[in-house]
Design a protein around this motif. Structure first.
Motif, PDB file in Angstrom:
ATOM      1  N   MET A   1      -1.308 -13.296  17.176  1.00 26.89           N
ATOM      2  CA  MET A   1      -2.003 -12.451  16.238  1.00 26.89           C
ATOM      3  C   MET A   1      -1.311 -12.562  14.881  1.00 26.89           C
ATOM      4  N   PHE A   2      -2.109 -12.763  13.858  1.00 29.10           N
ATOM      5  CA  PHE A   2      -1.613 -12.916  12.501  1.00 29.10           C
ATOM      6  C   PHE A   2      -2.288 -11.841  11.646  1.00 29.10           C
ATOM      7  N   ILE A   3      -1.507 -10.862  11.192  1.00 30.76           N
ATOM      8  CA  ILE A   3      -2.050  -9.722  10.456  1.00 30.76           C
ATOM      9  C   ILE A   3      -1.715  -9.858   8.973  1.00 30.76           C
ATOM     10  N   ASP A   4      -2.739  -9.811   8.152  1.00 29.77           N
ATOM     11  CA  ASP A   4      -2.566  -9.808   6.707  1.00 29.77           C
ATOM     12  C   ASP A   4      -2.474  -8.341   6.278  1.00 29.77           C
ATOM     13  N   ALA A   5      -1.259  -7.817   6.208  1.00 28.17           N
ATOM     14  CA  ALA A   5      -1.052  -6.398   5.892  1.00 28.17           C
ATOM     15  C   ALA A   5      -1.496  -6.061   4.471  1.00 28.17           C
ATOM     16  N   GLU A   6      -1.590  -7.060   3.625  1.00 28.96           N
ATOM     17  CA  GLU A   6      -2.037  -6.840   2.250  1.00 28.96           C
ATOM     18  C   GLU A   6      -3.526  -6.481   2.196  1.00 28.96           C
ATOM     19  N   ASN A   7      -4.298  -6.917   3.187  1.00 29.26           N
ATOM     20  CA  ASN A   7      -5.748  -6.735   3.172  1.00 29.26           C
ATOM     21  C   ASN A   7      -6.291  -6.037   4.418  1.00 29.26           C
ATOM     22  N   THR A   8      -5.446  -5.363   5.167  1.00 34.07           N
ATOM     23  CA  THR A   8      -5.899  -4.707   6.386  1.00 34.07           C
ATOM     24  C   THR A   8      -5.312  -3.310   6.470  1.00 34.07           C
ATOM     25  N   SER A   9      -6.153  -2.358   6.771  1.00 31.82           N
ATOM     26  CA  SER A   9      -5.701  -0.983   6.926  1.00 31.82           C
ATOM     27  C   SER A   9      -5.040  -0.805   8.285  1.00 31.82           C
ATOM     28  N   VAL A  10      -3.933  -0.108   8.318  1.00 30.92           N
ATOM     29  CA  VAL A  10      -3.238   0.168   9.575  1.00 30.92           C
ATOM     30  C   VAL A  10      -4.109   1.023  10.499  1.00 30.92           C
ATOM     31  N   LYS A  11      -5.112   1.705   9.955  1.00 27.42           N
ATOM     32  CA  LYS A  11      -6.015   2.517  10.774  1.00 27.42           C
ATOM     33  C   LYS A  11      -6.781   1.668  11.785  1.00 27.42           C
ATOM     34  N   SER A  12      -6.892   0.378  11.536  1.00 26.69           N
ATOM     35  CA  SER A  12      -7.614  -0.505  12.453  1.00 26.69           C
ATOM     36  C   SER A  12      -6.782  -0.879  13.676  1.00 26.69           C
ATOM     37  N   TRP A  13      -5.486  -0.563  13.661  1.00 25.69           N
ATOM     38  CA  TRP A  13      -4.596  -1.021  14.727  1.00 25.69           C
ATOM     39  C   TRP A  13      -4.988  -0.563  16.136  1.00 25.69           C
ATOM     40  N   PRO A  14      -5.299   0.713  16.395  1.00 24.29           N
ATOM     41  CA  PRO A  14      -5.604   1.103  17.787  1.00 24.29           C
ATOM     42  C   PRO A  14      -6.748   0.297  18.411  1.00 24.29           C
ATOM     43  N   ALA A  15      -7.827   0.102  17.673  1.00 23.52           N
ATOM     44  CA  ALA A  15      -8.953  -0.671  18.205  1.00 23.52           C
ATOM     45  C   ALA A  15      -8.579  -2.137  18.386  1.00 23.52           C
ATOM     46  N   LEU A  16      -7.817  -2.662  17.445  1.00 20.08           N
ATOM     47  CA  LEU A  16      -7.379  -4.050  17.540  1.00 20.08           C
ATOM     48  C   LEU A  16      -6.471  -4.251  18.749  1.00 20.08           C
ATOM     49  N   TRP A  17      -5.558  -3.321  18.971  1.00 20.37           N
ATOM     50  CA  TRP A  17      -4.641  -3.421  20.105  1.00 20.37           C
ATOM     51  C   TRP A  17      -5.418  -3.418  21.423  1.00 20.37           C
ATOM     52  N   GLU A  18      -6.415  -2.569  21.534  1.00 16.99           N
ATOM     53  CA  GLU A  18      -7.234  -2.528  22.748  1.00 16.99           C
ATOM     54  C   GLU A  18      -7.948  -3.859  22.966  1.00 16.99           C
TER      55      GLU A  18
ATOM     56  N   PRO B   1       7.186 -11.521  -0.474  1.00 20.86           N
ATOM     57  CA  PRO B   1       7.083 -10.946  -1.823  1.00 20.86           C
ATOM     58  C   PRO B   1       6.265 -11.869  -2.722  1.00 20.86           C
ATOM     59  N   PRO B   2       5.389 -11.295  -3.530  1.00 23.52           N
ATOM     60  CA  PRO B   2       4.562 -12.126  -4.406  1.00 23.52           C
ATOM     61  C   PRO B   2       5.407 -12.785  -5.490  1.00 23.52           C
ATOM     62  N   SER B   3       5.051 -14.019  -5.793  1.00 24.20           N
ATOM     63  CA  SER B   3       5.729 -14.685  -6.903  1.00 24.20           C
ATOM     64  C   SER B   3       5.034 -14.268  -8.195  1.00 24.20           C
ATOM     65  N   ALA B   4       5.558 -14.706  -9.298  1.00 28.70           N
ATOM     66  CA  ALA B   4       5.008 -14.293 -10.593  1.00 28.70           C
ATOM     67  C   ALA B   4       3.562 -14.748 -10.790  1.00 28.70           C
ATOM     68  N   THR B   5       3.196 -15.898 -10.198  1.00 28.56           N
ATOM     69  CA  THR B   5       1.850 -16.423 -10.443  1.00 28.56           C
ATOM     70  C   THR B   5       0.964 -16.425  -9.206  1.00 28.56           C
ATOM     71  N   LYS B   6       1.494 -16.113  -8.039  1.00 23.54           N
ATOM     72  CA  LYS B   6       0.719 -16.154  -6.800  1.00 23.54           C
ATOM     73  C   LYS B   6       0.720 -14.801  -6.104  1.00 23.54           C
ATOM     74  N   PRO B   7      -0.299 -13.967  -6.354  1.00 22.09           N
ATOM     75  CA  PRO B   7      -0.337 -12.651  -5.719  1.00 22.09           C
ATOM     76  C   PRO B   7      -0.673 -12.706  -4.233  1.00 22.09           C
ATOM     77  N   ASN B   8      -1.164 -13.850  -3.714  1.00 13.84           N
ATOM     78  CA  ASN B   8      -1.563 -13.935  -2.313  1.00 13.84           C
ATOM     79  C   ASN B   8      -0.549 -14.716  -1.465  1.00 13.84           C
ATOM     80  N   ALA B   9       0.712 -14.431  -1.674  1.00 16.15           N
ATOM     81  CA  ALA B   9       1.775 -15.119  -0.935  1.00 16.15           C
ATOM     82  C   ALA B   9       1.648 -14.910   0.566  1.00 16.15           C
ATOM     83  N   SER B  10       1.200 -13.736   0.992  1.00 17.61           N
ATOM     84  CA  SER B  10       1.071 -13.485   2.428  1.00 17.61           C
ATOM     85  C   SER B  10      -0.014 -14.361   3.047  1.00 17.61           C
ATOM     86  N   ASP B  11      -1.079 -14.671   2.304  1.00 14.57           N
ATOM     87  CA  ASP B  11      -2.120 -15.580   2.816  1.00 14.57           C
ATOM     88  C   ASP B  11      -1.533 -16.960   3.095  1.00 14.57           C
ATOM     89  N   PHE B  12      -0.723 -17.447   2.173  1.00 10.99           N
ATOM     90  CA  PHE B  12      -0.097 -18.760   2.344  1.00 10.99           C
ATOM     91  C   PHE B  12       0.865 -18.751   3.529  1.00 10.99           C
TER      92      PHE B  12
END
Length: 191
Positions: free
Chosen positions: A1-18, A56-67
């Protein structure tokens, strides 16, 4: 499982875990994001051994977690360390990653909704497989190259889209259930 915490609400976790519990053993569970995003995931990370992947995001790449997520998923795929990937993100940037995983014969799902996760309908016992069409596709590929899971998956996707997985889960299952082909160490051959 690969979670993009930058774009996912933790509220989704219980349903996802099930949902994950119904797919089998969760062997790799990683949560990607900066310090602020990961902090929101503290409780699930502690309770379910999700590995925090600080990006951590670099100065020019805000989507470091996607990479980071994409690089890790591809590296683990090529080491054959998972059978089914779950990408948790509302970000549509992961479509190419999903295609790549599917082409290597692995299952993949993406959850996009930050708070609502819709369960997939239960898989049918077995979708019908046109064995003659499968064998014909094998013969066409064999004319020009060896038939690997990857190149068979690419050609099958062109022919049938991803409908071939319905009721089968993975490309390997589909091929083995065809009754005419078998997979052995990533190479496909007639039965």
């Amino acid at each position: 499982m690969f979670i993009d915490a930058e774009n996912t609400s933790v509220k989704s976790w219980p349903a996802l875990w099930e949902k994950c519990k119904g797919l089998g053993a969760l062997t790799i569970a990683r949560c990607y994001g900066g310090t602020t995003s990961l902090k929101k995931w503290d409780k699930p990370m502690m309770e379910h051994q999700l590995v925090p992947m600080l990006t951590p995001p670099s100065a020019t790449k805000p989507n470091a977690s996607d990479f980071a997520l994409t690089i890790d998923a591809v590296a683990l795929l090529h080491r054959n360390l998972f059978d089914h990937a779950i990408i948790v993100s509302k970000d549509a940037d992961f479509i190419q990653l999903e295609i790549h995983i599917r082409e290597y014969g692995k299952g993949v799902e993406r959850y996009q909704e930050p708070t609502v996760i819709k369960a997939k309908p239960a898989a049918k016992e077995s979708s019908s497989i046109d064995s003659e069409k499968v064998l014909q596709l094998y013969r066409e590929i064999k004319k020009t190259k060896s038939v690997t899971l990857q190149n068979f998956g690419v050609e099958l996707s062109k022919e049938l889209g991803d409908k071939y997985l319905s009721g089968h889960g993975t490309l390997t299952n589909f091929i083995n259930k065809s009754g005419v082909l078998v997979v052995n160490e990533g190479i496909i051959s007639p039965k």
